[in-house]
Write a protein that holds these residues in place. Structure first.
Motif, PDB file in Angstrom:
ATOM      1  N   GLU A 307      -3.413  -1.453   0.476  1.00  0.00           N
ATOM      2  CA  GLU A 307      -1.953  -1.474   0.538  1.00  0.00           C
ATOM      3  C   GLU A 307      -1.450  -0.159   1.100  1.00  0.00           C
ATOM      4  OE1 GLU A 307      -0.745  -2.170  -3.454  1.00  0.00           O
ATOM      5  OE2 GLU A 307      -1.537  -4.224  -3.534  1.00  0.00           O
ATOM      6  N   ARG A 308      -0.442  -0.238   1.931  1.00  0.00           N
ATOM      7  CA  ARG A 308       0.161   0.953   2.520  1.00  0.00           C
ATOM      8  C   ARG A 308       1.608   1.035   2.071  1.00  0.00           C
ATOM      9  NH1 ARG A 308      -3.395  -1.582   5.588  1.00  0.00           N
ATOM     10  NH2 ARG A 308      -5.021  -0.395   6.665  1.00  0.00           N
ATOM     11  N   PHE A 309       2.046   2.247   1.742  1.00  0.00           N
ATOM     12  CA  PHE A 309       3.412   2.412   1.235  1.00  0.00           C
ATOM     13  C   PHE A 309       3.904   3.814   1.541  1.00  0.00           C
ATOM     14  CE2 PHE A 309       0.374   3.523  -1.997  1.00  0.00           C
ATOM     15  CZ  PHE A 309       0.884   4.661  -2.617  1.00  0.00           C
ATOM     16  N   ARG A 310       5.170   4.021   1.345  1.00  0.00           N
ATOM     17  CA  ARG A 310       5.742   5.333   1.580  1.00  0.00           C
ATOM     18  C   ARG A 310       5.419   6.265   0.424  1.00  0.00           C
ATOM     19  NH1 ARG A 310      11.809   4.280   4.130  1.00  0.00           N
ATOM     20  NH2 ARG A 310      11.108   3.024   5.919  1.00  0.00           N
ATOM     21  N   ALA A 311       5.057   7.478   0.769  1.00  0.00           N
ATOM     22  CA  ALA A 311       4.730   8.464  -0.260  1.00  0.00           C
ATOM     23  C   ALA A 311       5.969   8.806  -1.052  1.00  0.00           C
ATOM     24  CB  ALA A 311       4.146   9.722   0.377  1.00  0.00           C
ATOM     25  N   GLY A 312       5.789   9.018  -2.361  1.00  0.00           N
ATOM     26  CA  GLY A 312       6.914   9.372  -3.214  1.00  0.00           C
ATOM     27  C   GLY A 312       6.983  10.858  -3.454  1.00  0.00           C
ATOM     28  N   GLY A 313       8.111  11.316  -3.973  1.00  0.00           N
ATOM     29  CA  GLY A 313       8.272  12.724  -4.314  1.00  0.00           C
ATOM     30  C   GLY A 313       8.534  13.575  -3.103  1.00  0.00           C
ATOM     31  N   ALA A 314       8.596  14.891  -3.356  1.00  0.00           N
ATOM     32  CA  ALA A 314       8.865  15.823  -2.267  1.00  0.00           C
ATOM     33  C   ALA A 314       7.701  15.834  -1.294  1.00  0.00           C
ATOM     34  CB  ALA A 314       9.096  17.219  -2.823  1.00  0.00           C
ATOM     35  N   GLY A 315       8.004  15.885   0.012  1.00  0.00           N
ATOM     36  CA  GLY A 315       6.920  15.892   0.980  1.00  0.00           C
ATOM     37  C   GLY A 315       7.415  16.050   2.395  1.00  0.00           C
ATOM     38  N   GLY A 316       8.683  16.346   2.556  1.00  0.00           N
ATOM     39  CA  GLY A 316       9.188  16.539   3.903  1.00  0.00           C
ATOM     40  C   GLY A 316       9.685  15.244   4.503  1.00  0.00           C
ATOM     41  N   GLN A 317      10.256  15.323   5.689  1.00  0.00           N
ATOM     42  CA  GLN A 317      10.867  14.159   6.317  1.00  0.00           C
ATOM     43  C   GLN A 317       9.839  13.102   6.679  1.00  0.00           C
ATOM     44  OE1 GLN A 317      13.025  15.743   9.593  1.00  0.00           O
ATOM     45  NE2 GLN A 317      14.639  16.631   8.328  1.00  0.00           N
ATOM     46  N   HIS A 318       8.750  13.536   7.322  1.00  0.00           N
ATOM     47  CA  HIS A 318       7.779  12.565   7.843  1.00  0.00           C
ATOM     48  C   HIS A 318       7.094  11.788   6.731  1.00  0.00           C
ATOM     49  CE1 HIS A 318       4.794  10.971  10.719  1.00  0.00           C
ATOM     50  NE2 HIS A 318       3.959  11.108   9.720  1.00  0.00           N
ATOM     51  N   VAL A 319       6.667  12.514   5.685  1.00  0.00           N
ATOM     52  CA  VAL A 319       5.846  11.890   4.649  1.00  0.00           C
ATOM     53  C   VAL A 319       6.600  10.802   3.902  1.00  0.00           C
ATOM     54  CG1 VAL A 319       6.411  13.436   2.742  1.00  0.00           C
ATOM     55  CG2 VAL A 319       4.151  12.396   2.858  1.00  0.00           C
ATOM     56  N   ASN A 320       7.922  10.888   3.830  1.00  0.00           N
ATOM     57  CA  ASN A 320       8.693   9.909   3.083  1.00  0.00           C
ATOM     58  C   ASN A 320       9.264   8.789   3.955  1.00  0.00           C
ATOM     59  OD1 ASN A 320       8.589  10.969   0.374  1.00  0.00           O
ATOM     60  ND2 ASN A 320       9.696  12.726   1.179  1.00  0.00           N
ATOM     61  N   LYS A 321       9.180   8.923   5.290  1.00  0.00           N
ATOM     62  CA  LYS A 321       9.773   7.935   6.181  1.00  0.00           C
ATOM     63  C   LYS A 321       8.756   6.971   6.778  1.00  0.00           C
ATOM     64  CE  LYS A 321      13.916  10.517   7.477  1.00  0.00           C
ATOM     65  NZ  LYS A 321      14.712  11.072   8.597  1.00  0.00           N
ATOM     66  N   SER A 324       2.560   6.246   5.043  1.00  0.00           N
ATOM     67  CA  SER A 324       1.327   7.015   5.192  1.00  0.00           C
ATOM     68  C   SER A 324       0.435   6.951   3.963  1.00  0.00           C
ATOM     69  CB  SER A 324       1.646   8.478   5.513  1.00  0.00           C
ATOM     70  OG  SER A 324       2.443   9.041   4.484  1.00  0.00           O
ATOM     71  N   ALA A 325       1.013   6.645   2.800  1.00  0.00           N
ATOM     72  CA  ALA A 325       0.222   6.578   1.571  1.00  0.00           C
ATOM     73  C   ALA A 325      -0.617   5.296   1.553  1.00  0.00           C
ATOM     74  CB  ALA A 325       1.131   6.626   0.350  1.00  0.00           C
ATOM     75  N   VAL A 326      -1.817   5.387   0.959  1.00  0.00           N
ATOM     76  CA  VAL A 326      -2.746   4.257   0.939  1.00  0.00           C
ATOM     77  C   VAL A 326      -3.249   4.013  -0.478  1.00  0.00           C
ATOM     78  CG1 VAL A 326      -4.966   3.373   1.760  1.00  0.00           C
ATOM     79  CG2 VAL A 326      -3.485   4.650   3.323  1.00  0.00           C
ATOM     80  N   ARG A 327      -3.236   2.747  -0.864  1.00  0.00           N
ATOM     81  CA  ARG A 327      -3.795   2.341  -2.157  1.00  0.00           C
ATOM     82  C   ARG A 327      -4.906   1.341  -1.889  1.00  0.00           C
ATOM     83  NH1 ARG A 327       0.462   0.264  -4.167  1.00  0.00           N
ATOM     84  NH2 ARG A 327       1.169   2.118  -5.315  1.00  0.00           N
ATOM     85  N   ILE A 328      -6.076   1.547  -2.516  1.00  0.00           N
ATOM     86  CA  ILE A 328      -7.210   0.643  -2.338  1.00  0.00           C
ATOM     87  C   ILE A 328      -7.577   0.036  -3.687  1.00  0.00           C
ATOM     88  CG2 ILE A 328      -9.622   0.431  -1.649  1.00  0.00           C
ATOM     89  CD1 ILE A 328      -9.231   2.711   0.276  1.00  0.00           C
ATOM     90  N   ILE A 329      -7.628  -1.284  -3.734  1.00  0.00           N
ATOM     91  CA  ILE A 329      -8.039  -1.998  -4.959  1.00  0.00           C
ATOM     92  C   ILE A 329      -9.405  -2.618  -4.706  1.00  0.00           C
ATOM     93  CG2 ILE A 329      -7.516  -3.861  -6.571  1.00  0.00           C
ATOM     94  CD1 ILE A 329      -4.734  -2.558  -4.387  1.00  0.00           C
ATOM     95  N   HIS A 330     -10.371  -2.264  -5.571  1.00  0.00           N
ATOM     96  CA  HIS A 330     -11.698  -2.877  -5.490  1.00  0.00           C
ATOM     97  C   HIS A 330     -11.660  -4.141  -6.341  1.00  0.00           C
ATOM     98  CE1 HIS A 330     -16.164  -3.097  -6.393  1.00  0.00           C
ATOM     99  NE2 HIS A 330     -16.113  -3.085  -5.074  1.00  0.00           N
ATOM    100  N   ILE A 331     -11.605  -5.291  -5.690  1.00  0.00           N
ATOM    101  CA  ILE A 331     -11.354  -6.559  -6.376  1.00  0.00           C
ATOM    102  C   ILE A 331     -12.392  -6.882  -7.445  1.00  0.00           C
ATOM    103  CG2 ILE A 331     -11.088  -9.049  -6.026  1.00  0.00           C
ATOM    104  CD1 ILE A 331     -10.004  -8.373  -3.213  1.00  0.00           C
ATOM    105  N   PRO A 332     -13.698  -6.701  -7.205  1.00  0.00           N
ATOM    106  CA  PRO A 332     -14.683  -7.071  -8.239  1.00  0.00           C
ATOM    107  C   PRO A 332     -14.555  -6.280  -9.540  1.00  0.00           C
ATOM    108  CG  PRO A 332     -15.741  -6.877  -6.096  1.00  0.00           C
ATOM    109  CD  PRO A 332     -14.359  -6.323  -5.944  1.00  0.00           C
ATOM    110  N   THR A 333     -14.168  -5.022  -9.459  1.00  0.00           N
ATOM    111  CA  THR A 333     -14.105  -4.192 -10.670  1.00  0.00           C
ATOM    112  C   THR A 333     -12.679  -3.899 -11.126  1.00  0.00           C
ATOM    113  OG1 THR A 333     -14.125  -2.136  -9.381  1.00  0.00           O
ATOM    114  CG2 THR A 333     -16.265  -3.057 -10.061  1.00  0.00           C
ATOM    115  N   GLN A 340      -1.822  10.084  -1.207  1.00  0.00           N
ATOM    116  CA  GLN A 340      -0.626  10.303  -0.416  1.00  0.00           C
ATOM    117  C   GLN A 340      -0.490  11.781  -0.062  1.00  0.00           C
ATOM    118  OE1 GLN A 340       3.046   9.668  -2.581  1.00  0.00           O
ATOM    119  NE2 GLN A 340       2.042  10.025  -4.551  1.00  0.00           N
ATOM    120  N   ALA A 341      -1.639  12.480  -0.054  1.00  0.00           N
ATOM    121  CA  ALA A 341      -1.610  13.929   0.130  1.00  0.00           C
ATOM    122  C   ALA A 341      -1.356  14.331   1.576  1.00  0.00           C
ATOM    123  CB  ALA A 341      -2.929  14.543  -0.346  1.00  0.00           C
TER     124      ALA A 341
END
Length: 433
Positions: A307-321, A324-333, A340-341
């Motif tokens: 899943e890709r989503f916008r980074a939260g919190g302070a991070g400048g203009q680019h990081v929040n627009k 760039s943030a990525v979430r990975i779910i391992h389905i079996p476990t 989002q660094a």
């Protein structure tokens, strides 16, 4: 540290000159032969088990405080430290393993499996370093003892003084290496990820989770480790719901792994208008940061949901627009990692995938070893009943480790990152027979 090392080198030169002034080459060779083997041995010969420290211990010299100027006491303390280090390293098994690795590394078809060859090479290098460190310290001990006894026979007080100073320095070094010897696990020398998650309790627990994360960041900085925020989910009013940092530095995982478990806080809540006392919980998990070549877990694309989503919190203009943030779910476990660094989605995905691989690897290791639950690889595996430490700010002040009973009456210093006492107490207790 550099000054101490330079001092030891100068002391060594002085001692060698004193040694040369005291006896002929033939006398030196005759005496040294009684204590240690010749200097022209191969590395493998030098790595076999020796009894130099045991010979010093057998003399029955008493160990006195470091402040006393008694070379025999210093020598006995060094010998006992070496003996303890060997016990912690499981010396016989260590030497046997080095020989096994030498056989593997000598095989002509070694590099047909590059991953395994690299693993053997790294392990051999790490074990070789441990063995050589102990042997070098033992050699130095025997040389000092030999020189001191000869100087005593010659009534050379200046040389005795030089030897006493050299042994005092060696005693400090040996004491420090005792602690390092506690970190002999497979991944102890690696960097690590530290994850903190707030327990039930709303804003109060989220604030406590933020305090715990701050404690680890300050601890890492005092050790000159590099800290990178990998992921952070702020609380609605204060603190954090969850956060992950990467700590880069030698033995970061070996030290930090002792902190895995549930941390409990008792205080008068700053968020309660009635000024009542509240109990809050935060869970901590620690996983080693492994290279791709060290992880044998294969992850299929079909096992992942990204899943890709916008980074939260302070991070400048680019990081929040941008997403760039990525979430990975391992389905079996059901394991979830996210990052989002970075402003780069590609680098965030690589970091999240690396964390997932490390977690799955640690899960497999834990399963095989049937390790204690407090050393598991994910926050979801840390039981809220598995409390390892209690922090009491009111009505009295105390921080107590429930595993070792080590306690400190100054919570402020602990929350400012001064947790080495707790770490060393746990390492020492876990290594006790």
């Amino acid at each position: 540290m550099w000054a101490a090392a330079a001092g030891r080198r100068v002391a060594s030169v002085v001692l060698r000159r004193s040694w040369e002034s005291l006896c002929t080459q033939g006398q030196r060779a005759l005496f040294t032969a009684g204590f240690r083997e010749c200097e022209d041995r191969s590395d493998n010969d030098r790595m076999r088990e020796r009894g130099g420290a045991a010979e010093v211990i057998a003399r029955g010299w008493q160990v006195s405080p470091e402040s006393e100027s008694d070379w025999r006491s210093h020598a006995a303390a060094v010998a006992r430290s070496i003996d303890l280090i060997k016990a912690r390293l499981e010396w016989k098994k260590l030497l046997a393993r080095v020989q096994e690795l030498d056989v593997e590394l000598a095989k002509p078809n070694l590099w047909e499996n590059a991953a395994k060859a690299g693993q053997f090479s790294r392990e051999r290098g790490a074990l070789s370093g441990q063995v050589k460190s102990v042997i070098s310290m033992e050699d130095e001990l025997l040389e000092h003892v030999g020189l001191a006894e000869l100087a005593h026979e010659e009534n050379d007080t200046q040389v005795v003084t030089d030897v006493t100073q050299g042994l005092a320095e060696l005693r400090k070094t040996a004491s420090e290496r005792e602690l390092v010897a506690l970190l002999s696990g497979e991944h102890d020398s690696r960097s690590c990820f530290i994850e903190v998650q707030a327990g039930a309790g709303g804003t109060e627990s989220m604030d406590w989770a933020a305090m715990v994360m701050r404690m680890y960041r300050m601890w890492a900085q005092t050790r000159d480790y590099e800290v990178t925020v990998v992921d952070e989910m702020p609380g609605e009013e204060a603190g954090i719901k969850r956060a992950t940092i990467r700590v880069d530095g030698l033995y970061a995982y070996g030290y930090a792994k002792t902190e895995a478990g549930v941390h409990r806080l008792v205080r008068i809540s700053p968020f309660d208008a009635g000024k009542r006392r509240h109990t809050s919980f935060a869970a901590v998990a620690v996983i080693p940061a492994l290279d791709e070549s060290e992880v044998s877990i294969e992850i299929g694309e079909s096992d992942l949901r990204i899943e890709r989503f916008r980074a939260g919190g302070a991070g400048g203009q680019h990081v929040n627009k941008t997403e760039s943030a990525v979430r990975i779910i391992h389905i079996p476990t059901g394991i979830v990692t996210q990052c989002q660094a970075d402003r780069s989605q590609h680098r965030n995905k690589a970091t999240a995938l690396s964390m997932l691989q490390s977690r799955l690897h640690q899960m497999e290791v834990t399963r095989r070893a049937k390790a204690n639950a407090q050393h598991t690889q994910s926050l979801s595996d840390v039981s809220w009943g598995n409390q390892i430490r209690s922090y009491v700010l009111q009505p009295y002040q105390m921080v107590k480790d429930l595993r070792t009973n080590y306690e400190v009456s100054d919570p402020s210093s602990i929350l400012d990152g001064e947790i080495d006492g707790f770490i060393m107490a746990y390492l020492a207790s876990s290594s006790a027979p």
